[in-house]
Design an enzyme around this catalytic site. Structure first.
Site, short mmCIF file in Angstrom:
data_model
loop_
_atom_site.label_atom_id
_atom_site.label_comp_id
_atom_site.label_asym_id
_atom_site.label_seq_id
_atom_site.Cartn_x
_atom_site.Cartn_y
_atom_site.Cartn_z
N ASN A 1 18.81 8.39 29.45
CA ASN A 1 19.71 7.57 28.59
C ASN A 1 20.95 6.77 29.16
O ASN A 1 20.76 6.66 30.26
CB ASN A 1 19.58 9.14 27.66
CG ASN A 1 20.27 8.85 26.48
OD1 ASN A 1 21.16 7.99 25.97
ND2 ASN A 1 20.08 10.00 26.01
N LYS B 1 13.88 13.41 26.26
CA LYS B 1 14.65 12.31 26.97
C LYS B 1 15.83 13.14 27.61
O LYS B 1 16.72 13.71 26.98
CB LYS B 1 15.02 11.16 26.29
CG LYS B 1 15.78 10.34 26.75
CD LYS B 1 16.27 8.79 25.17
CE LYS B 1 16.61 7.85 26.15
NZ LYS B 1 16.54 6.67 24.71
N PHE C 1 25.47 9.50 17.11
CA PHE C 1 23.60 10.42 16.19
C PHE C 1 24.19 9.29 14.53
O PHE C 1 23.80 10.12 13.84
CB PHE C 1 23.43 11.36 16.23
CG PHE C 1 23.23 11.81 17.42
CD1 PHE C 1 22.44 10.29 17.94
CD2 PHE C 1 22.71 12.83 17.68
CE1 PHE C 1 21.80 11.20 19.75
CE2 PHE C 1 22.24 13.46 19.28
CZ PHE C 1 21.21 12.33 19.76
N THR D 1 17.98 8.23 17.21
CA THR D 1 17.64 10.06 16.63
C THR D 1 18.26 9.86 15.50
O THR D 1 19.02 9.15 15.29
CB THR D 1 18.80 10.31 17.17
OG1 THR D 1 18.11 10.00 19.04
CG2 THR D 1 18.46 11.84 17.71
N SER E 1 22.45 12.37 25.18
CA SER E 1 22.73 11.91 24.40
C SER E 1 24.36 11.99 24.78
O SER E 1 24.43 13.23 24.39
CB SER E 1 23.11 11.50 22.83
OG SER E 1 23.82 10.73 22.70
N ASN F 1 28.11 2.35 24.09
CA ASN F 1 28.51 2.37 22.77
C ASN F 1 28.66 4.96 23.06
O ASN F 1 28.41 5.01 23.33
CB ASN F 1 26.88 2.44 22.58
CG ASN F 1 26.25 3.83 22.36
OD1 ASN F 1 25.93 4.32 21.24
ND2 ASN F 1 25.10 3.68 22.91
N GLY G 1 17.56 4.48 19.58
CA GLY G 1 18.55 4.30 19.06
C GLY G 1 18.98 2.73 18.40
O GLY G 1 19.60 2.24 17.66
N ASN H 1 27.44 11.41 23.45
CA ASN H 1 28.86 11.02 22.60
C ASN H 1 28.07 11.83 21.56
O ASN H 1 29.12 11.69 20.02
CB ASN H 1 28.13 10.01 22.33
CG ASN H 1 27.85 8.74 22.47
OD1 ASN H 1 28.92 8.55 22.97
ND2 ASN H 1 26.90 7.44 22.52
N THR H 2 27.29 13.67 21.62
CA THR H 2 27.52 14.39 21.00
C THR H 2 27.99 16.08 21.69
O THR H 2 27.53 15.60 22.39
CB THR H 2 25.75 14.63 20.09
OG1 THR H 2 25.79 13.81 19.20
CG2 THR H 2 26.23 16.36 19.70
N THR I 1 18.75 -2.74 25.58
CA THR I 1 20.33 -3.95 25.65
C THR I 1 19.26 -4.73 26.06
O THR I 1 20.00 -5.50 26.44
CB THR I 1 21.26 -2.86 26.46
OG1 THR I 1 21.30 -1.67 26.48
CG2 THR I 1 22.10 -3.24 27.05
#
Length: 350
Positions: A254, A225, A120, A91, A183, A116, A68, A185-186, A327
């Site tokens: 994650n 993951k 991707f 990724t 993730s 975030n 990431g 976010n997808t 992070t």
């Protein structure tokens, strides 16, 4: 080394005055320039050592970089030079995609956290492989993990097609491959963690890996993951499914969708995955449950919320074989790598 690393707290206020994603790009560019001109190579010649074995791979130390941070694999050597025992990039998706609209990365300094929803964003498999093949990290003894995902516009029922393309592409260039199904976010990606969905995906990947192993005459370890937002029963199903399909490792975890630890803070309600300190305890719970379920049959990499050597030690105590940082680097800087290695090494020698 200490002079360079300890300078990060001086630079952090300027970086934190920038938009989070801009600061990310500026930091990577600066690190790359320092590496290219030899500055970091002169300062960082004394890499922290504590050799361990992970998924059959020999690591210089068990502290790695999480995927990431370098999505396109463009800074592998510069990042590897910070003392990591292993580096994971991606990724990557088969085709380039811009990710979600900006702004899409937010700091929560009071919680040592980030949110975030990058989605991707990457330049696609061809550009990724060009960067990977130019890097020297593996030739210099580093262990490189390549993290694969699916394109946002690929229907979830055809997700396996993207993962198979990714696996075939990265296989010759990876020390291990990570399948990112966690993730947030997808859209619908985390549905692949369900028992039937995961089993079907892993069966396809297992067969493809067998073909690739024969073609390239080497068996590349495969890791998956997973998310922190899982019930104990879901963790058990995932663990059993990973074992059934011969997966070598699991990366836990994650980012989280939970906002319990950051209620009332600025940006707390932004959509996306929360990383940093609030994820540490969630990750520990997943690691502990996984280790109880799989015994020693599966390698576990602990990631999420490590901001100190002590927290790296807690990941190992919970059952992880190695750890990854992301992070924590943003809040602590590269000195965190050596601190974690030293803490783990000192703990093991007692």
């Amino acid at each position: 080394m200490s002079i360079l690393f300890n300078a990060y707290p001086l630079a952090r206020p300027a970086l934190f005055a920038m938009d989070a994603e801009t600061a990310h790009e500026v930091t990577l560019a600066g690190l790359q320039r320092a590496y290219d001109c030899g500055t970091t190579r002169r300062w960082l010649h004394d890499q922290p050592q504590w050799p361990v074995t992970l998924m059959g791979l020999s690591l210089r130390n068990p502290v790695g970089l999480a995927a990431g941070l370098d999505k396109n694999g463009a800074h592998i050597d510069a990042l590897g030079n910070l003392g990591f025992g292993f580096v994971e990039v991606g990724t990557v998706t088969p085709r380039a995609q811009p990710g979600n609209p900006k702004p899409r990365m937010f700091r929560l300094p009071k919680a040592n956290a980030l949110i975030n929803r990058l989605g991707f964003n990457n330049q696609g498999l061809d550009a990724f492989l060009a960067n990977v093949t130019r890097s020297q990290f593996r030739q210099q003894g580093g262990v490189l993990g390549l993290n694969i995902g699916k394109n946002a516009d690929t229907p979830i029922e055809r997700a396996a097609d993207d993962y198979l393309i990714g696996l075939a592409g990265v296989y010759p260039h990876a020390d291990y491959v990570t399948v990112n199904i966690s993730s947030p976010n997808t859209q619908n990606l985390r549905a692949l963690q369900g028992g039937d969905e995961l089993s079907q995906l892993l069966a396809a990947l297992r067969d493809k890996r067998n073909e690739l192993a024969q073609l390239h005459q080497r068996q590349v370890p495969l890791a998956v993951k997973i998310a922190p937002d899982l019930t104990p029963e879901q963790i058990d199903i995932i663990a059993d499914t990973l074992l059934a399909h011969g997966v070598d490792g699991v990366i836990a975890t994650n980012t989280t969708l939970s906002r319990d630890a950051v209620q009332g803070m600025a940006h707390a309600q932004e959509a996306g995955g929360l990383s940093g300190a609030p994820v540490h305890e969630l990750s520990l719970a997943v690691i502990e449950r996984l280790r109880q379920r799989v015994g020693q049959a599966l390698a576990i990499i602990g990631v999420g919320g490590i901001l100190s050597g002590q927290q790296a030690r807690e990941k190992i105590a919970a059952g992880a074989d190695a750890v990854q940082l992301y992070t924590g680097l943003i809040y602590r800087g590269p000195a965190l790598v050596g601190e974690c290695v030293a803490t783990l090494r000192n703990t093991a020698s007692r």
